[in-house]
Design a protein around this motif. Structure first.
Motif, PDB file in Angstrom:
ATOM      1  N   VAL A  47       8.409  26.086 -23.286  1.00 33.02           N
ATOM      2  CA  VAL A  47       7.413  25.025 -23.505  1.00 33.02           C
ATOM      3  C   VAL A  47       7.803  24.217 -24.731  1.00 33.02           C
ATOM      4  N   TYR A  48       7.740  22.890 -24.595  1.00 32.02           N
ATOM      5  CA  TYR A  48       8.065  21.991 -25.710  1.00 32.02           C
ATOM      6  C   TYR A  48       6.897  21.062 -26.001  1.00 32.02           C
ATOM      7  N   LYS A  49       6.415  21.120 -27.226  1.00 27.54           N
ATOM      8  CA  LYS A  49       5.382  20.187 -27.678  1.00 27.54           C
ATOM      9  C   LYS A  49       6.047  18.838 -27.975  1.00 27.54           C
ATOM     10  N   ILE A  50       5.355  17.751 -27.665  1.00 30.61           N
ATOM     11  CA  ILE A  50       5.929  16.421 -27.887  1.00 30.61           C
ATOM     12  C   ILE A  50       4.888  15.489 -28.511  1.00 30.61           C
ATOM     13  N   LYS A  51       5.350  14.314 -28.940  1.00 26.73           N
ATOM     14  CA  LYS A  51       4.490  13.270 -29.485  1.00 26.73           C
ATOM     15  C   LYS A  51       4.769  11.953 -28.750  1.00 26.73           C
ATOM     16  N   ARG A 165      20.089  38.888 -17.514  1.00 23.00           N
ATOM     17  CA  ARG A 165      19.603  38.635 -18.874  1.00 23.00           C
ATOM     18  C   ARG A 165      20.527  37.675 -19.613  1.00 23.00           C
ATOM     19  N   GLU A 166      21.832  37.806 -19.390  1.00 22.08           N
ATOM     20  CA  GLU A 166      22.791  36.902 -20.022  1.00 22.08           C
ATOM     21  C   GLU A 166      22.587  35.468 -19.534  1.00 22.08           C
ATOM     22  N   ILE A 167      22.411  35.307 -18.230  1.00 24.50           N
ATOM     23  CA  ILE A 167      22.211  33.976 -17.670  1.00 24.50           C
ATOM     24  C   ILE A 167      20.871  33.405 -18.113  1.00 24.50           C
ATOM     25  N   ALA A 168      19.861  34.247 -18.248  1.00 27.95           N
ATOM     26  CA  ALA A 168      18.564  33.766 -18.740  1.00 27.95           C
ATOM     27  C   ALA A 168      18.702  33.193 -20.143  1.00 27.95           C
ATOM     28  N   GLY A 169      19.429  33.904 -21.008  1.00 27.90           N
ATOM     29  CA  GLY A 169      19.648  33.405 -22.360  1.00 27.90           C
ATOM     30  C   GLY A 169      20.406  32.090 -22.366  1.00 27.90           C
ATOM     31  N   LYS A 170      21.435  31.989 -21.525  1.00 32.06           N
ATOM     32  CA  LYS A 170      22.207  30.747 -21.436  1.00 32.06           C
ATOM     33  C   LYS A 170      21.348  29.604 -20.904  1.00 32.06           C
ATOM     34  N   ALA A 171      20.472  29.912 -19.945  1.00 29.53           N
ATOM     35  CA  ALA A 171      19.607  28.881 -19.369  1.00 29.53           C
ATOM     36  C   ALA A 171      18.675  28.292 -20.420  1.00 29.53           C
ATOM     37  N   ILE A 172      18.127  29.145 -21.265  1.00 28.54           N
ATOM     38  CA  ILE A 172      17.245  28.665 -22.328  1.00 28.54           C
ATOM     39  C   ILE A 172      18.028  27.810 -23.323  1.00 28.54           C
ATOM     40  N   LYS A 177      19.321  22.592 -25.702  1.00 25.89           N
ATOM     41  CA  LYS A 177      20.287  21.567 -26.082  1.00 25.89           C
ATOM     42  C   LYS A 177      19.884  20.203 -25.521  1.00 25.89           C
ATOM     43  N   ILE A 178      19.449  20.187 -24.252  1.00 24.73           N
ATOM     44  CA  ILE A 178      19.036  18.928 -23.617  1.00 24.73           C
ATOM     45  C   ILE A 178      17.830  18.329 -24.337  1.00 24.73           C
ATOM     46  N   VAL A 179      16.837  19.156 -24.602  1.00 24.47           N
ATOM     47  CA  VAL A 179      15.580  18.657 -25.174  1.00 24.47           C
ATOM     48  C   VAL A 179      15.715  18.343 -26.660  1.00 24.47           C
ATOM     49  N   GLU A 181      18.566  18.002 -28.598  1.00 25.16           N
ATOM     50  CA  GLU A 181      19.733  17.291 -29.128  1.00 25.16           C
ATOM     51  C   GLU A 181      20.039  15.969 -28.431  1.00 25.16           C
ATOM     52  N   SER A 182      19.427  15.700 -27.296  1.00 29.14           N
ATOM     53  CA  SER A 182      19.741  14.452 -26.584  1.00 29.14           C
ATOM     54  C   SER A 182      18.946  13.281 -27.151  1.00 29.14           C
ATOM     55  N   LYS A 183      19.541  12.087 -27.106  1.00 35.14           N
ATOM     56  CA  LYS A 183      18.875  10.890 -27.603  1.00 35.14           C
ATOM     57  C   LYS A 183      17.644  10.530 -26.771  1.00 35.14           C
ATOM     58  N   ALA A 184      17.651  10.919 -25.507  1.00 36.59           N
ATOM     59  CA  ALA A 184      16.534  10.577 -24.622  1.00 36.59           C
ATOM     60  C   ALA A 184      15.218  11.163 -25.113  1.00 36.59           C
ATOM     61  N   PHE A 185      15.278  12.311 -25.793  1.00 37.04           N
ATOM     62  CA  PHE A 185      14.049  12.972 -26.238  1.00 37.04           C
ATOM     63  C   PHE A 185      13.678  12.646 -27.682  1.00 37.04           C
ATOM     64  N   GLU A 186      14.540  11.952 -28.408  1.00 28.78           N
ATOM     65  CA  GLU A 186      14.283  11.673 -29.823  1.00 28.78           C
ATOM     66  C   GLU A 186      12.941  10.993 -30.078  1.00 28.78           C
ATOM     67  N   PRO A 187      12.530  10.004 -29.273  1.00 28.40           N
ATOM     68  CA  PRO A 187      11.252   9.324 -29.557  1.00 28.40           C
ATOM     69  C   PRO A 187      10.029  10.225 -29.453  1.00 28.40           C
ATOM     70  N   TYR A 188      10.201  11.399 -28.840  1.00 28.21           N
ATOM     71  CA  TYR A 188       9.051  12.266 -28.593  1.00 28.21           C
ATOM     72  C   TYR A 188       9.011  13.469 -29.536  1.00 28.21           C
ATOM     73  N   ASP A 189       9.959  13.535 -30.459  1.00 35.55           N
ATOM     74  CA  ASP A 189       9.950  14.532 -31.527  1.00 35.55           C
ATOM     75  C   ASP A 189       9.606  15.936 -30.995  1.00 35.55           C
ATOM     76  N   PRO A 190      10.399  16.472 -30.064  1.00 36.07           N
ATOM     77  CA  PRO A 190      10.058  17.756 -29.444  1.00 36.07           C
ATOM     78  C   PRO A 190      10.128  18.931 -30.403  1.00 36.07           C
ATOM     79  N   ILE A 191       9.233  19.870 -30.190  1.00 33.82           N
ATOM     80  CA  ILE A 191       9.208  21.133 -30.932  1.00 33.82           C
ATOM     81  C   ILE A 191       9.163  22.272 -29.910  1.00 33.82           C
ATOM     82  N   GLU A 192      10.056  23.218 -30.051  1.00 37.41           N
ATOM     83  CA  GLU A 192      10.080  24.339 -29.104  1.00 37.41           C
ATOM     84  C   GLU A 192       8.983  25.333 -29.445  1.00 37.41           C
ATOM     85  N   LEU A 193       7.967  25.375 -28.609  1.00 36.74           N
ATOM     86  CA  LEU A 193       6.868  26.318 -28.805  1.00 36.74           C
ATOM     87  C   LEU A 193       7.248  27.703 -28.298  1.00 36.74           C
ATOM     88  N   ARG A 194       7.952  27.734 -27.193  1.00 37.05           N
ATOM     89  CA  ARG A 194       8.315  28.989 -26.557  1.00 37.05           C
ATOM     90  C   ARG A 194       9.673  28.837 -25.899  1.00 37.05           C
TER      91      ARG A 194
END
Length: 280
Positions: A47-51, A165-172, A177-179, A181-194
């Motif tokens: 879950v990612y909180k956004i603005k 379990r290894e693939i689960a960790g890689k999936a997260i 990384k997408i949420v 580190e990508s420029k597409a999400f920068e305007p929404y200032d995401p915070i990883e809640l979970r």
């Protein structure tokens, strides 16, 4: 289906003899594989909180917005009520060396603690759920008494193998990384809640993400098809060792499909219909 078919077989005396005897069921035909090999797609739910962007969380907790959402649907057939649970689906590889993708995304503009059991969060957030579509974990269905009205015991055994379990960790980490580190999400200032940005070890990520994971309702393979001694039905879906008994549902899949199971199950049924007609 993959839960009911092995349950009915076991209650009817077809299955592992030890299990049947424990539940006071006369053994008609022993097949140790009935109810084994249970596979499913597990949905990890970071879950990612956004603005700066409204999500369905705010709509849900605001009476006026809920009313306007309803009016928009009834008058114009537009808006949130026209969509499914996810706005976006896609496939990706957990490792570059893989020939085909092994992860599937379902992205929802909402978030909650326990799916279908708790209300949506009061803050804006979204949930990029992700599934390992080729899991190696195996579960089972077991009789729980000799009456089919008694629910069977279901052992899913999610994330029970090191590979899963290894693939689960890689999936997260891929999602992070997408949420984050990508420029597409920068305007929404995401915070990883979970599961929490401070967790970086794959084993710990799998454990934490597993606490809030859910099934995608793709159980298969509990009455596996094959011509080997461990199979339940043959390639014409007839139960080994018996006559006139076919199983036609997702339980006959030898292994889980790399994606949703609905269309493959329909194809199994259509093929079975042709075989039943041909055998008349």
């Amino acid at each position: 289906g993959s839960i009911g078919s092995p349950h009915i077989l076991q209650a009817s005396g077809i299955g592992p003899s030890d299990l049947l005897k424990e539940n006071n069921v006369n053994v008609i035909h022993e097949n140790k594989s009935v109810g084994k090999n249970l596979q499913d797609h597990l949905m990890l739910r970071p879950v990612y909180k956004i603005k700066n962007l409204e999500t369905l969380n705010e709509v849900y907790h605001n009476l006026y917005k809920k009313m306007m959402t309803g009016i928009n649907y009834f008058l114009f057939r537009k808006g949130a009520l026209t969509m499914g649970a996810s706005h976006l689906c896609g496939f990706i590889k957990s490792d570059e060396h893989l020939e085909t993708p092994n992860l599937q995304y379902h992205v929802s503009p909402m978030s909650t603690d326990v799916l279908a059991k708790s209300t949506l969060h009061t803050f804006p957030a979204f949930t990029p759920t992700i599934c390992n579509i080729r899991p190696t974990s195996r579960g089972s269905i077991e009789l729980n008494g000799n009456d089919t009205r008694e629910d069977p015991k279901i052992f899913m055994n999610y994330l029970s193998t090191p590979e899963d379990r290894e693939i689960a960790g890689k999936a997260i980490k891929i999602t992070r990384k997408i949420v984050m580190e990508s420029k597409a999400f920068e305007p929404y200032d995401p915070i990883e809640l979970r599961p929490g940005i401070e967790i970086t070890d794959n084993e710990q990520l799998a454990e934490e993400a597993g606490k809030y994971a859910n099934t995608v309702f793709h159980p298969v393979s509990t009455c596996r098809m094959g011509n080997d001694r461990e199979a339940v039905v043959n390639d014409r879906l007839i139960t080994h060792g018996l006559q006139g008994l076919r199983i036609v549902d997702a339980s006959v899949m030898p292994s889980i499909t790399s994606g949703n199971t609905n269309a493959p199950t329909i194809m199994i049924a259509e093929k079975a219909a042709d075989m039943i007609i041909a055998d008349q």
